[in-house]
Design an enzyme around this catalytic site. Structure first.
Site, PDB file in Angstrom:
ATOM      1  N   LYS A 181      26.954  40.532 -70.454  1.00  0.00           N
ATOM      2  CA  LYS A 181      27.019  41.088 -69.095  1.00  0.00           C
ATOM      3  C   LYS A 181      28.180  40.519 -68.289  1.00  0.00           C
ATOM      4  CE  LYS A 181      23.630  37.892 -67.054  1.00  0.00           C
ATOM      5  NZ  LYS A 181      22.338  37.790 -66.356  1.00  0.00           N
ATOM      6  N   ARG A 241      11.787  33.614 -61.554  1.00  0.00           N
ATOM      7  CA  ARG A 241      12.545  34.849 -61.434  1.00  0.00           C
ATOM      8  C   ARG A 241      11.625  35.944 -61.950  1.00  0.00           C
ATOM      9  NH1 ARG A 241      18.414  35.987 -64.084  1.00  0.00           N
ATOM     10  NH2 ARG A 241      17.089  36.636 -65.800  1.00  0.00           N
TER      11      ARG A 241
END
Length: 358
Positions: free
Chosen positions: A36, A131
């Site tokens: 990414k 998260r």
């Protein structure tokens, strides 16, 4: 050559990936290379695949789709929970996705049935970094729901540590993940082929002798790209930390005072930290700014100091070196700086594929 530009050493990236694949294979662990930070770069992805990674991981469907076009049959994992509005694209392009929301699983199931395909699911478990992830007490119930959904295959469990609050893995947290996997297998009479222990933050724990147990996959980005682990940003032995280099061009140079004058307020990006008056210093302005890179994540040449950055300008004290207009200055990057430089349309990307050099 065009500037600013990011010089990318494909040979060094290949070395890093190959080294990690081999080291982890010896512990029974496969590597999903997370690309990414490279915006799904096809040349970089091809190098990582050639180095032996088991698949590629991306957080956005747009880059998954681009990688599907450029890297054909390579297993692709969407490493962020699918957007409900994009589930059709996800099942069409990704082999697997990381999930923690029952509502999204229901939508993925419907999309897979509609397209006549099957989609792999890795359920993410919350183990402390806060998260994404299912709370362990909810895991049995969500698994029961998932196993009733057509078109989906439960491939295993995963967790993410280090990214949000810097909570690192331990024998205790990895042991809990493995116990949860065993518990699901016993409760539902299934076999889970994958237990994905986390990301590059797992490497210090693992390489220092952490108990592997059922952990058989890691999702590695920073370790491959920058040769570092993210919890302490320490280099990993045997890996290159300089596969990427950012080059900027000087557009103004000369002596200026070190202390600004006039009526003071905030700068373009907030309050300005005070500086002491050091008289006149040689200062350069580069055509490179916060729209291109996280300036705080740059490693400067020895003796130089970052004085400030705005959208399109970087201001440096050269430490007395009389750098001229038109000269180029090279910088190392941390993960944040790399991410922004790779995704800026104003930064050219130069790929070098020469032999590995120290």
């Amino acid at each position: 050559m065009s500037s600013p530009r990011l010089v990318i050493r494909l040979d060094r990236l290949g070395h890093n990936a190959r080294s990690l694949v081999e080291r982890l294979a010896a512990r029974g662990i496969s590597v999903t290379a997370v690309t990414k930070a490279t915006l799904g770069s096809a040349p970089i992805a091809s190098v990582l695949v050639a180095a032996g990674v088991a698949g590629l991981g991306e957080s956005r469907i747009e880059t998954i789709e681009a990688l599907r076009q450029s890297n054909g049959s390579v297993p692709l994992t969407l490493i962020r929970s699918p957007l409900p509005s994009q589930v059709g694209r996800v099942v069409a392009a990704a082999n697997c996705s990381l999930n923690s929301e029952p509502a999204v699983l229901t939508l993925l199931s419907a999309a897979a049935v509609d397209q006549g395909c099957r989609h792999g699911v890795l359920l993410m478990v919350e183990l402390g970094d806060l998260r994404e992830g299912i709370m362990p007490r909810q895991l049995d119930g969500i698994t029961a729901e998932l196993l009733q959904l057509p078109g989906l295959d439960l491939l295993g469990l995963g967790t993410n540590l280090g990214c949000q609050n810097g909570i690192g893995p331990s024998d205790a947290s990895m042991g809990q993940l493995c116990e949860l996997a065993r518990g699901l297998e016993l409760a539902f009479g299934i076999a889970l082929p994958m237990v994905s222990g986390g990301n590059s933050a797992n490497l210090p724990w693992l390489l220092e002798g952490g108990r592997v147990d059922r952990i058989n996959n890691l999702r590695l980005g920073e370790a491959i790209l920058l040769g570092r682990e993210p919890l302490g940003r320490q280099p990993i032995q045997g890996l290159f930390t300089n596969a990427f280099q950012l080059v900027g061009e000087v557009i103004e140079a000369g002596p200026k005072p070190t202390l600004a004058w006039g009526c003071a307020g905030e700068g373009a990006f907030g309050p300005v930290a005070g500086r002491r008056d050091r008289g006149e210093r040689w200062r350069v302005l580069l055509a490179l700014g916060l729209q291109d890179v996280d300036a705080a994540g740059l490693s400067l040449p020895a003796g130089m100091e970052l004085l400030g950055a705005s959208s399109d300008h970087l201001v440096l004290d050269t430490g007395g070196e009389m750098v001229a207009v038109g000269a180029e200055i090279s910088f190392g990057l941390n993960y944040s700086a790399l991410l922004r430089a790779m995704t800026s349309p104003f930064v050219a990307k130069t790929m070098l594929a020469g032999p590995v050099l120290s």
